[in-house]
Design a protein around this motif. Structure first.
Motif, PDB file in Angstrom:
ATOM      1  N   ASN A  49       0.802  -1.218   0.000  1.00  0.00           N
ATOM      2  CA  ASN A  49       0.000   0.000   0.000  1.00  0.00           C
ATOM      3  C   ASN A  49       0.839   1.275   0.000  1.00  0.00           C
ATOM      4  O   ASN A  49       0.298   2.371   0.125  1.00  0.00           O
ATOM      5  CB  ASN A  49      -0.939   0.011   1.208  1.00  0.00           C
ATOM      6  N   GLY A  50       2.147   1.145  -0.134  1.00  0.00           N
ATOM      7  CA  GLY A  50       3.017   2.311  -0.107  1.00  0.00           C
ATOM      8  C   GLY A  50       3.893   2.310   1.131  1.00  0.00           C
ATOM      9  O   GLY A  50       4.110   1.269   1.763  1.00  0.00           O
ATOM     10  N   ILE A  51       4.389   3.484   1.515  1.00  0.00           N
ATOM     11  CA  ILE A  51       5.284   3.540   2.666  1.00  0.00           C
ATOM     12  C   ILE A  51       4.494   3.378   3.966  1.00  0.00           C
ATOM     13  O   ILE A  51       3.337   3.763   4.071  1.00  0.00           O
ATOM     14  CB  ILE A  51       6.099   4.841   2.698  1.00  0.00           C
ATOM     15  N   GLN A  52       5.154   2.787   4.949  1.00  0.00           N
ATOM     16  CA  GLN A  52       4.557   2.588   6.266  1.00  0.00           C
ATOM     17  C   GLN A  52       5.608   2.884   7.323  1.00  0.00           C
ATOM     18  O   GLN A  52       6.750   2.451   7.219  1.00  0.00           O
ATOM     19  CB  GLN A  52       4.041   1.152   6.435  1.00  0.00           C
ATOM     20  N   ALA A  53       5.220   3.632   8.329  1.00  0.00           N
ATOM     21  CA  ALA A  53       6.112   3.932   9.444  1.00  0.00           C
ATOM     22  C   ALA A  53       5.857   2.940  10.576  1.00  0.00           C
ATOM     23  O   ALA A  53       4.706   2.718  10.969  1.00  0.00           O
ATOM     24  CB  ALA A  53       5.887   5.357   9.939  1.00  0.00           C
ATOM     25  N   LEU A  54       6.919   2.346  11.072  1.00  0.00           N
ATOM     26  CA  LEU A  54       6.840   1.463  12.238  1.00  0.00           C
ATOM     27  C   LEU A  54       7.482   2.193  13.406  1.00  0.00           C
ATOM     28  O   LEU A  54       8.657   2.553  13.346  1.00  0.00           O
ATOM     29  CB  LEU A  54       7.569   0.149  11.964  1.00  0.00           C
ATOM     30  N   THR A  55       6.704   2.425  14.450  1.00  0.00           N
ATOM     31  CA  THR A  55       7.172   3.235  15.574  1.00  0.00           C
ATOM     32  C   THR A  55       7.242   2.422  16.853  1.00  0.00           C
ATOM     33  O   THR A  55       6.273   1.757  17.232  1.00  0.00           O
ATOM     34  CB  THR A  55       6.240   4.445  15.793  1.00  0.00           C
ATOM     35  N   TRP A 175      16.511  -2.488  -6.897  1.00  0.00           N
ATOM     36  CA  TRP A 175      15.284  -3.271  -7.036  1.00  0.00           C
ATOM     37  C   TRP A 175      14.531  -3.328  -5.711  1.00  0.00           C
ATOM     38  O   TRP A 175      15.119  -3.597  -4.662  1.00  0.00           O
ATOM     39  CB  TRP A 175      15.592  -4.687  -7.512  1.00  0.00           C
ATOM     40  N   GLN A 176      13.226  -3.063  -5.740  1.00  0.00           N
ATOM     41  CA  GLN A 176      12.357  -3.163  -4.566  1.00  0.00           C
ATOM     42  C   GLN A 176      11.156  -4.033  -4.919  1.00  0.00           C
ATOM     43  O   GLN A 176      10.737  -4.112  -6.077  1.00  0.00           O
ATOM     44  CB  GLN A 176      11.891  -1.773  -4.115  1.00  0.00           C
ATOM     45  N   VAL A 177      10.592  -4.678  -3.900  1.00  0.00           N
ATOM     46  CA  VAL A 177       9.500  -5.638  -4.107  1.00  0.00           C
ATOM     47  C   VAL A 177       8.338  -5.021  -4.872  1.00  0.00           C
ATOM     48  O   VAL A 177       7.794  -5.612  -5.802  1.00  0.00           O
ATOM     49  CB  VAL A 177       9.006  -6.207  -2.763  1.00  0.00           C
ATOM     50  N   PHE A 178       7.951  -3.806  -4.479  1.00  0.00           N
ATOM     51  CA  PHE A 178       6.780  -3.165  -5.085  1.00  0.00           C
ATOM     52  C   PHE A 178       7.180  -2.038  -6.040  1.00  0.00           C
ATOM     53  O   PHE A 178       6.466  -1.047  -6.184  1.00  0.00           O
ATOM     54  CB  PHE A 178       5.845  -2.643  -3.992  1.00  0.00           C
ATOM     55  N   LEU A 179       8.322  -2.228  -6.690  1.00  0.00           N
ATOM     56  CA  LEU A 179       8.833  -1.215  -7.600  1.00  0.00           C
ATOM     57  C   LEU A 179       7.854  -0.904  -8.724  1.00  0.00           C
ATOM     58  O   LEU A 179       7.614   0.261  -9.060  1.00  0.00           O
ATOM     59  CB  LEU A 179      10.166  -1.680  -8.185  1.00  0.00           C
ATOM     60  N   ARG A 180       7.277  -1.924  -9.315  1.00  0.00           N
ATOM     61  CA  ARG A 180       6.366  -1.702 -10.439  1.00  0.00           C
ATOM     62  C   ARG A 180       5.083  -0.981 -10.004  1.00  0.00           C
ATOM     63  O   ARG A 180       4.495  -0.232 -10.780  1.00  0.00           O
ATOM     64  CB  ARG A 180       5.998  -3.040 -11.084  1.00  0.00           C
ATOM     65  N   LYS A 181       4.696  -1.187  -8.770  1.00  0.00           N
ATOM     66  CA  LYS A 181       3.450  -0.580  -8.285  1.00  0.00           C
ATOM     67  C   LYS A 181       3.647   0.858  -7.837  1.00  0.00           C
ATOM     68  O   LYS A 181       2.807   1.724  -8.108  1.00  0.00           O
ATOM     69  CB  LYS A 181       2.880  -1.414  -7.138  1.00  0.00           C
ATOM     70  N   HIS A 182       4.742   1.124  -7.136  1.00  0.00           N
ATOM     71  CA  HIS A 182       4.936   2.449  -6.524  1.00  0.00           C
ATOM     72  C   HIS A 182       6.096   3.239  -7.112  1.00  0.00           C
ATOM     73  O   HIS A 182       6.270   4.412  -6.783  1.00  0.00           O
ATOM     74  CB  HIS A 182       5.169   2.295  -5.013  1.00  0.00           C
TER      75      HIS A 182
END
Length: 205
Positions: A49-55, A175-182
């Motif tokens: 779904n895009g970037i996610q912050a883990l706090t 290369w990133q896992v969701f490169l094609r999507k985001h």
């Protein structure tokens, strides 16, 4: 000798680890005032779904970073590990490194700086990075004090919400896992680089 002054970070961004790789020595600030929404207790990952912050939740019983304690609020360890599995299970090197990263979500640490330093040691070993790291024994004043000691201050430059210009850092695509999507998302947590690039991470830094 070149020295970089850095904040402590929770699975810090690629830019932070680049300083460990490129400077002769790094000083990690322990006496600055704790601020919310910084890399001190937050990392940024890429998900479907895009970037996610883990706090990492903390207890504000001390305002100096070295005194900040980790809270057990909201089962954050389980939440973070599940998020990493969801985001990176399809990455080339997740399974290879999972057994090294999982313990940080099973063992309890009292203090944030101890947790972050344990993470840094492990990540550096996995990347085959061997930095010279020291710790401040008091708050280091900006500008004049740093210039006189030949220290480059990155404490406010490498910032989760309000980063400042850094002429030495170029977020080259990998290369990133969701490169094609985001599309390529730069300067995510070092985990993004590690899970996607594996042993080649050191050459990227």
């Amino acid at each position: 000798m070149t020295t970089a002054l850095l904040q402590t970070t929770y699975f810090g961004p690629v830019q932070w680890y680049q300083k460990l790789a490129r400077y002769d020595r790094c000083l990690i600030e322990q006496y600055d005032s704790f601020q919310k929404q910084t890399y001190r207790n937050r990392c940024i990952i890429m998900t479907a779904n895009g970037i996610q912050a883990l706090t990492v939740p903390v207890e504000h019983h001390g305002e100096v970073v070295k005194d900040i304690r980790i809270s057990d609020h909201n089962q954050w360890r389980r939440v973070h590990w599940n998020a990493l599995q969801s985001a990176y299970s399809e990455s080339p090197f997740f399974e290879y490194y999972a057994d090294d990263i999982r313990p940080f979500y099973e063992k309890r640490f009292d203090f944030l700086v101890d947790f972050n330093e344990a993470i840094r040691h492990t990540v550096c070993e996995l990347i085959d990075l061997h930095p010279s790291v020291g710790y401040t024994d008091g708050y280091v004043l900006a500008d004049g004090a740093c210039q006189s000691a030949d220290i480059t201050d990155f404490r406010d430059v490498i910032h989760a919400k309000h980063p400042q210009p850094d002429a030495d850092f170029e977020a080259k695509p990998y290369w990133q896992v969701f490169l094609r999507k985001h599309g390529f998302l730069p300067n995510l947590s070092i985990l993004d680089l590690l899970f996607n690039m594996g042993p080649e991470s050191i050459f990227y830094l």
